[in-house]
Design an enzyme around this catalytic site. Structure first.
Site, short mmCIF file in Angstrom:
data_model
loop_
_atom_site.label_atom_id
_atom_site.label_comp_id
_atom_site.label_asym_id
_atom_site.label_seq_id
_atom_site.Cartn_x
_atom_site.Cartn_y
_atom_site.Cartn_z
N SER A 195 10.48 0.56 11.55
CA SER A 195 11.60 0.22 11.37
C SER A 195 11.13 -1.73 11.10
CB SER A 195 12.85 0.23 12.14
OG SER A 195 12.47 1.80 11.81
N GLY B 84 13.13 8.29 8.00
CA GLY B 84 14.62 8.77 8.05
C GLY B 84 15.18 10.17 7.33
N1 ADP Z 1 2.61 -8.09 2.86
C1 ADP Z 1 3.59 -8.47 2.92
N2 ADP Z 1 4.31 -9.39 1.85
C2 ADP Z 1 5.61 -9.16 2.31
N3 ADP Z 1 6.84 -8.48 2.15
C3 ADP Z 1 5.50 -7.14 3.25
C4 ADP Z 1 4.68 -7.11 3.85
N4 ADP Z 1 4.06 -6.40 4.23
C5 ADP Z 1 5.50 -5.37 4.76
N5 ADP Z 1 6.79 -6.19 4.46
C6 ADP Z 1 8.54 -5.48 3.87
O1 ADP Z 1 8.34 -5.46 5.33
C7 ADP Z 1 8.64 -4.21 5.18
C8 ADP Z 1 8.36 -3.24 6.12
O2 ADP Z 1 6.16 -2.63 6.48
P1 ADP Z 1 6.18 -1.83 6.54
O3 ADP Z 1 4.49 -2.09 6.43
O4 ADP Z 1 6.22 -1.18 4.98
O5 ADP Z 1 5.82 -2.19 8.18
P2 ADP Z 1 7.10 -0.51 8.59
O6 ADP Z 1 8.97 0.69 7.59
O7 ADP Z 1 6.59 0.17 9.26
O8 ADP Z 1 8.39 -1.48 9.81
C9 ADP Z 1 8.62 -3.55 4.26
O9 ADP Z 1 9.78 -2.64 3.93
C10 ADP Z 1 8.85 -5.23 3.01
O10 ADP Z 1 9.63 -5.32 3.05
#
Ligand code: ADP
Ligand code: MG
Length: 312
Positions: free
Chosen positions: A151, A277
């Site tokens: 999240s 979700g």
């Molecule tokens: N390396 C990155 N560079 C830019 N944005 C990122 C990066 N990693 C994640 N994000 C942003 O953060 C959000 C959450 O990251 P994610 O790795 O999917 O973790 P979680 O959904 O488990 O919190 C992603 O949906 C994206 O919008």
């Protein structure tokens, strides 16, 4: 494209929701939506709000199947899956190892890099990290993430050594390790996996800096675009990559793979969600709808994938 699921023959189904993680509130909404959908399809389903006494409660309830609608530690991370294995209760979604591995972004990325699957460069952060050097090695801008949260909790962008250290300090409070990942400047996509298939890809757009907690659950301005705008060839390549990434962790049943493009347009894997979700507004039901399945069809399909790892 996805075959219909028979409605009877499942016996008593326990829909497990709530739980004790930071994602409890979302899980309650997911679980109640699933419970209602299964009951409407004639399944003998009961809702169970999961607490520390879950093993005792399942022991008296003795369900034939468990539909796990929990997010985060204590539900999505393999621990509950292990308890269900011991109790001999088949459950939806990934097994013990795959659940635990997918919960850990750092080890997931080590594995993908070992297999040569595309995922952005990253570093593990500790008190001993050289902030300036690490930032330079990762291209000057990074996303700092707690390795075992979902999240978008505890995540922040850092563009200076001081910001990197501050973001690490904040993320480290959540425990479980912290990584910094090279900043990805391109488009964001998510791919639902159902059984052995990938559903239509959804593109995510937010005016916030990234898809943070607010953009995920609270903002009305987040845009979900499906068809996603990729050429058919690129969409198929992303679907194939997502299926490979999913299987590489040993995941099964259903899940969602997140990916982003870098500034050169190359798609990079972010993470696998083994229990995404399932609110009526969530991404998986949205992708299912694009494939012609309504929420009830989807819940029934997932239920039919329930199984045990069967080591006993
Ligand atoms: N390396 C990155 N560079 C830019 N944005 C990122 C990066 N990693 C994640 N994000 C942003 O953060 C959000 C959450 O990251 P994610 O790795 O999917 O973790 P979680 O959904 O488990 O919190 C992603 O949906 C994206 O919008
Ligand atoms: Mg994500």
């Amino acid at each position: 494209m996805v075959a219909a699921t028979p409605t009877s023959g499942f016996g008593r189904v326990a829909v497990l929701y709530g739980g004790m993680s930071a994602e409890r509130d979302i899980s309650l909404i997911s679980g109640k939506a699933v419970l209602q959908a299964l009951q409407q399809r004639g399944v003998d389903a009961v809702g169970v709000d999961v607490g520390a006494d879950i093993v005792r409660r399942l022991d008296s309830l003795r369900p034939d199947l468990a539909f796990i609608a929990l997010h985060g530690p204590g539900g999505e991370d393999g621990t509950l899956q292990g308890a269900l294995e011991f109790m001999g209760i088949p459950y939806t979604g990934s097994g013990v190892l795959a659940s635990a591995l997918a919960m850990d972004k750092m080890r997931t990325k080590w594995l993908w890099r070992g297999l040569g699957l595309p995922t952005a460069a990253f570093a593990t952060l500790t008190a001993a990290t050289d902030w300036e050097q690490t930032l330079a090695e990762l291209g000057g801008s990074v996303m700092v993430k707690p390795a075992r949260e979902g999240s978008s909790l505890g995540m922040a962008r850092a563009d200076t050594p001081a910001e990197l250290e501050a973001a690490w300090r904040e993320a480290d409070r959540l425990g479980g390790g912290v990584i910094a990942e090279a900043w990805l400047a391109g488009e964001e996509y998510t791919v639902t996996i159902l059984g052995e298939q990938a559903l239509p890809v959804i593109k995510l757009e937010t005016d916030r800096g990234f898809y943070d907690y607010e953009a995920k659950y609270l903002s009305d301005d987040t845009r979900y675009i499906c068809p996603c705008g990729l050429t058919a060839e690129r969409e198929e390549a992303l679907q194939a990559l997502s299926i490979e990434a999913f299987h590489s962790l040993g995941c099964s049943g259903w899940g969602r793979v997140d990916a982003m493009a870098d500034s050169a347009g190359q798609l990079q894997l972010l993470e696998v969600n083994t229990i995404p979700g399932m609110t009526t507004h969530s991404l998986v039901p949205m992708a299912a709808s694009a494939a012609g399945m309504d929420f009830g069809d989807l819940a029934m399909f997932i239920l039919a994938t329930a199984r045990r790892e069967g080591w006993t």
